[in-house]
Write a protein that holds these residues in place. Structure first.
Motif, short mmCIF file in Angstrom:
data_model
loop_
_atom_site.label_atom_id
_atom_site.label_comp_id
_atom_site.label_asym_id
_atom_site.label_seq_id
_atom_site.Cartn_x
_atom_site.Cartn_y
_atom_site.Cartn_z
N PRO A 138 22.91 16.76 8.14
CA PRO A 138 23.60 15.58 8.68
C PRO A 138 22.79 14.85 9.73
CG PRO A 138 24.55 17.59 9.58
CD PRO A 138 23.61 18.01 8.50
N VAL A 157 26.81 11.81 17.86
CA VAL A 157 27.02 10.88 16.73
C VAL A 157 28.13 9.90 17.06
CG1 VAL A 157 27.83 10.74 14.35
CG2 VAL A 157 26.10 12.43 14.98
N SER A 217 32.46 20.75 15.33
CA SER A 217 31.32 20.75 14.42
C SER A 217 31.16 19.40 13.74
CB SER A 217 31.52 21.85 13.37
OG SER A 217 30.71 21.63 12.23
N LEU A 218 29.93 18.92 13.67
CA LEU A 218 29.67 17.67 12.97
C LEU A 218 29.98 17.82 11.49
CD1 LEU A 218 28.64 14.80 12.67
CD2 LEU A 218 26.29 15.70 12.71
N PRO A 250 26.10 17.96 18.36
CA PRO A 250 25.75 16.73 17.65
C PRO A 250 26.93 15.80 17.39
CG PRO A 250 24.68 18.62 16.63
CD PRO A 250 25.65 19.17 17.64
N LEU A 251 28.12 16.35 17.18
CA LEU A 251 29.28 15.49 16.91
C LEU A 251 29.49 14.51 18.06
CD1 LEU A 251 31.72 14.66 15.21
CD2 LEU A 251 33.01 16.54 16.26
N ARG A 252 29.39 15.00 19.25
CA ARG A 252 29.56 14.14 20.44
C ARG A 252 28.52 13.02 20.46
NH1 ARG A 252 29.34 16.83 26.46
NH2 ARG A 252 27.19 16.20 26.81
N LEU A 276 35.69 10.19 13.22
CA LEU A 276 35.09 11.39 13.78
C LEU A 276 35.60 11.64 15.20
CD1 LEU A 276 31.43 10.99 12.50
CD2 LEU A 276 33.08 12.72 11.76
#
Length: 202
Positions: free
Chosen positions: A134, A83, A157-158, A79-81, A147
């Protein structure tokens, strides 16, 4: 909705591998329609036109009223990627991050998050049943480069990235005020979870 939301872009993350589900979750059908279309219906009118984040190799047959972008395959999956890429595509000050497998996501939650957001906030993250959520959070678009710097430093990790840059929790009592049963936080990780939605859906 009595709060102007023109400064918020809904960002729908649909680029996951769906390994537990066994196939692309966004394209899975529930009540005769794809999960991603249920989500897009829920966020319709919630600010600017939605952005959908996919992997580069995914089918981009998404309806024409949204902007489709592809995440960066050079970054670790997760998910971080998505976002980071979604925030970079926004032309507003805020983004509402939503997962494509949450067909009952609550637009009223967005209103409550936006009302609670202050000028110094980088993110507001709901909490439900002791877990941070999140993927229904409100992010300042300015959080994107921070981020990205976390990811470049090795963060995968997000939630880890959010802890690095700082965020505020939107607690469960506040969530209950707009989504009493937490239906909007239900996500479809496995095919059997589609049936579980029926107990919460109107």
């Amino acid at each position: 909705m009595d709060l102007p939301l023109s400064d918020v872009t809904p960002v729908v993350l649909a680029g996951g591998r769906s390994t537990r589900f066994g196939r692309d979750k966004g394209g899975a059908e529930w009540r005769g329609r794809r999960l991603i279309d249920h989500v897009l219906d829920r966020v319709a009118g919630c600010g600017a036109a939605p952005v959908v984040v996919l992997r580069a190799e995914q089918d981009s047959e998404i309806r024409p009223d949204v902007t489709v972008v592809h995440d960066d395959p050079a970054r670790p999956e997760g998910p971080l990627r998505g976002v980071i890429r979604g925030l970079a595509a926004c032309r507003t000050d805020w983004a509402w991050i939503v997962a494509c497998d949450q067909p009952l996501v609550s637009a009223d939650l967005l209103v409550a998050l936006r009302r609670a957001a202050g000028p110094g906030d980088l993110a507001l993250v709901p909490e439900w049943e002791g877990r941070l959520q999140p993927l229904t959070g409100l992010f300042a678009v300015a959080a994107g480069p921070r981020l990205a710097a976390c990811a470049a430093a090795g963060q995968r990790s997000l939630i880890g990235g959010l802890k690095t840059i700082g965020f505020r929790v939107f607690d469960q009592d506040a969530c209950r005020g707009v989504d009493p049963r937490g239906a909007g936080f239900l996500n479809v990780n496995r095919p059997k979870h589609l049936d579980q939605l029926e107990g919460f859906a109107p």
